[in-house]
Write a protein that holds these residues in place. Structure first.
Motif, short mmCIF file in Angstrom:
data_model
loop_
_atom_site.label_atom_id
_atom_site.label_comp_id
_atom_site.label_asym_id
_atom_site.label_seq_id
_atom_site.Cartn_x
_atom_site.Cartn_y
_atom_site.Cartn_z
N HIS A 1 0.92 -1.20 -0.05
CA HIS A 1 0.06 -0.12 -0.03
C HIS A 1 0.94 1.29 -0.03
O HIS A 1 1.93 1.14 0.22
N ILE B 1 -2.91 6.81 1.20
CA ILE B 1 -4.34 6.39 1.13
C ILE B 1 -4.98 6.69 2.44
O ILE B 1 -6.01 7.01 2.68
N ASN C 1 -9.31 7.32 -4.05
CA ASN C 1 -10.66 6.72 -4.30
C ASN C 1 -11.24 6.34 -5.48
O ASN C 1 -11.64 5.35 -6.15
N TYR D 1 -10.04 3.47 -7.56
CA TYR D 1 -10.58 1.90 -7.64
C TYR D 1 -12.31 1.98 -7.05
O TYR D 1 -12.72 1.03 -6.54
N ASN E 1 -14.35 4.09 -5.71
CA ASN E 1 -14.64 4.34 -4.02
C ASN E 1 -14.93 5.63 -3.72
O ASN E 1 -14.84 6.17 -2.63
N TYR F 1 -11.18 -2.28 1.88
CA TYR F 1 -9.86 -2.02 1.68
C TYR F 1 -8.99 -3.09 1.07
O TYR F 1 -8.00 -2.73 0.18
N TYR G 1 -8.91 -1.72 -2.42
CA TYR G 1 -7.71 -0.91 -2.63
C TYR G 1 -6.48 -1.83 -2.88
O TYR G 1 -5.80 -1.42 -3.85
N ARG H 1 -6.10 -3.13 -6.34
CA ARG H 1 -5.72 -2.16 -7.19
C ARG H 1 -4.26 -1.92 -7.30
O ARG H 1 -3.29 -1.48 -8.21
N ILE I 1 -9.58 7.62 2.57
CA ILE I 1 -10.69 6.57 2.43
C ILE I 1 -11.82 7.02 3.12
O ILE I 1 -13.22 6.73 2.72
#
Ligand SMILES: O=C(O)CCC(=O)C(=O)O
Length: 314
Positions: A175, A179, A220, A223, A225, A237, A240, A243, A304
Motif C-alpha cells: 500500500h 491512502i 478513491n 478503485y 470508491n 480495503y 484498494y 488495485r 478512504i
C-alpha cells in the motif's frame, strides 16, 4: 451499522466538536478556493483541476540538490550515499541511527504501555499514537537530527503526527501511506521505521518497492470508491489492495526487504509502496516503531474515510 459508518454526515457531526484539532486545514481551503468548513468531508475529488506546489525533491534530483544543503556533508558517508538516491528510490536507510541504550529505553517504555489501559490498540496487534503517552517516545520520533534530515528531503518543515508500534510482522499487503494519511498537494507526508531489535529474513520483514513512489497516487476514484455527496464509497480495503497489486504487476516492480539491525532506520516517501512480508517462523518477533510526519502548508486528511486529519496539540 454500515449506514452510519458510511455516512459523511456522521463524520461531520463528530468533527463539529473537534474544532481545535481541525482548524489547520481552513486557511488552506481558502488558499485553494474551496468552500469548506473545518468539519467538512474532504477527498482527492475536491482537488481535481487545482494546481498545488510540488515537493522540491519530487521535481529535482536529490543527487544534485542534497550536497548543496547545509549540514548534508556532515552526515556519515553511508547515510549520505543512501540519501542521495532518494529521488530515484523513494527511500533511504540510516544504519545505526539510534544507539542501543536509546532503543532499550524505548522498548522498556513500550513494554509498560502494553499494560496501560489508555493505550490504543489497532487490530489488537499494534499500538497507535504511543507518542502521545510518552514524551520520550515522542522525542525519539522527533529527534532533532532526524527532523533535520527529513526537512532536507521535504524542503520544508515537518511535524510528527502519528506512531505505530509493532511486535510481530504486520503481513500487510502493499500500500501507499497516502491512502491513509493523504495530503493536498500530494507528497507532504514522510515516514520512518525504526528497528527495536535485530531482524531476520523469516520474521515477516518490512518490504518496499524501490522507485514505486513515482507511480501515480491511487486514490478513491482509481478503485471506484468515490461515494456520493452524503456517503462514502462502498469498496473494501481489500479492493484498494487489489488495485495496488495490479499497479505492482503492471510495472514489474522489484521488492526489497528491510533486514535491519537494532537502531537502524528507514525513511520512505509518501507514495512508496510497502507492506509486511509473510511470517516464515512461528513465534518470531519484529519489534519496531513507525513514525509518520506531515509537512507544513498542506491540507491533511484521510482519503478512504474522507475525514480531515485531527491534529492533536501538544
Ligand atoms: O511494518 C510493517 O510491516 C508495515 C508498516 C506500514 O505499512 C506503515 O506503518 O505504514
Amino acid at each position: 451499522m454500515n449506514l452510519i459508518k458510511n455516512s459523511k454526515l456522521a463524520y461531520a457531526t463528530y468533527n463539529f466538536f473537534k474544532k481545535k484539532e481541525l482548524m489547520h486545514n481552513v486557511p488552506l481551503y481558502r488558499k485553494y478556493g474551496l468552500d469548506k468548513k473545518y468539519y467538512s468531508s474532504v477527498s482527492s475529488e475536491d482537488f481535481k483541476g487545482i494546481e498545488g506546489e510540488l515537493i522540491f525533491l519530487d521535481t529535482h534530483d536529490s543527487e544534485v540538490e542534497l550536497p548543496k544543503m547545509e549540514g548534508f556533508s556532515d552526515l556519515p558517508n553511508n547515510w549520505q550515499e543512501s540519501l542521495l538516491g532518494w529521488s530515484k528510490n523513494g527511500y533511504a536507510v540510516l544504519e545505526g541511527f539510534f544507539d542501543q541504550p536509546r532503543i532499550d529505553e524505548a522498548v522498556s517504555i513500550v513494554r509498560d504501555l502494553k499494560k496501560d489501559s489508555k493505550t490504543i490498540w489497532q487490530h489488537g496487534k499494534r499500538i497507535m499514537f504511543a507518542i502521545h503517552q510518552s514524551d520520550k517516545l515522542f522525542r525519539l520520533g522527533a529527534d532533532p537530527k532526524l527532523i533535520k534530515i527529513l526537512e532536507m528531503l521535504m524542503g520544508k518543515k515537518v511535524e510528527l503526527f502519528q506512531s505505530l508500534n509493532f511486535f510481530e510482522g504486520s503481513q500487510q499487503r502493499a500500500h501507499s501511506d497516502s491512502i491513509h494519511m493523504t495530503t493536498f498537494p500530494y507528497g507532504n507526508l514522510i515516514a520512518t521505521w525504526v528497528a527495536f531489535e535485530d531482524l531476520t529474513e523469516d520474521c515477516g520483514p518490512l518490504f518496499y518497492y524501490p522507485g514505486s513512489h513515482k507511480l501515480p497516487y491511487i486514490m478513491n476514484g482509481d478503485y471506484g470508491n468515490i461515494g456520493s455527496k452524503f456517503s462514502l464509497g462502498t469498496k473494501t480495503y481489500g479492493d484498494y489492495e487489489d488495485r495496488i497489486e495490479k499497479q505492482v504487476n503492471e510495472q514489474d516492480l522489484k521488492k526489497k526487504h528491510f533486514i535491519a539491525k537494532k537502531g537502524d532506520l528507514l525513511i520512505w516517501h509518501a507514495n512508496l509502496l510497502h507492506g509486511g512480508e509473510a511470517i516464515q517462523r512461528d513465534g518470531s518477533t519484529r519489534n519496531s516503531m513507525v513514525f509518520h510526519y506531515y509537512a507544513e502548508n498542506a491540507i491533511c486528511y484521510h482519503e478512504i474515510t474522507q475525514r480531515p486529519t485531527l491534529k492533536k496539540k501538544r
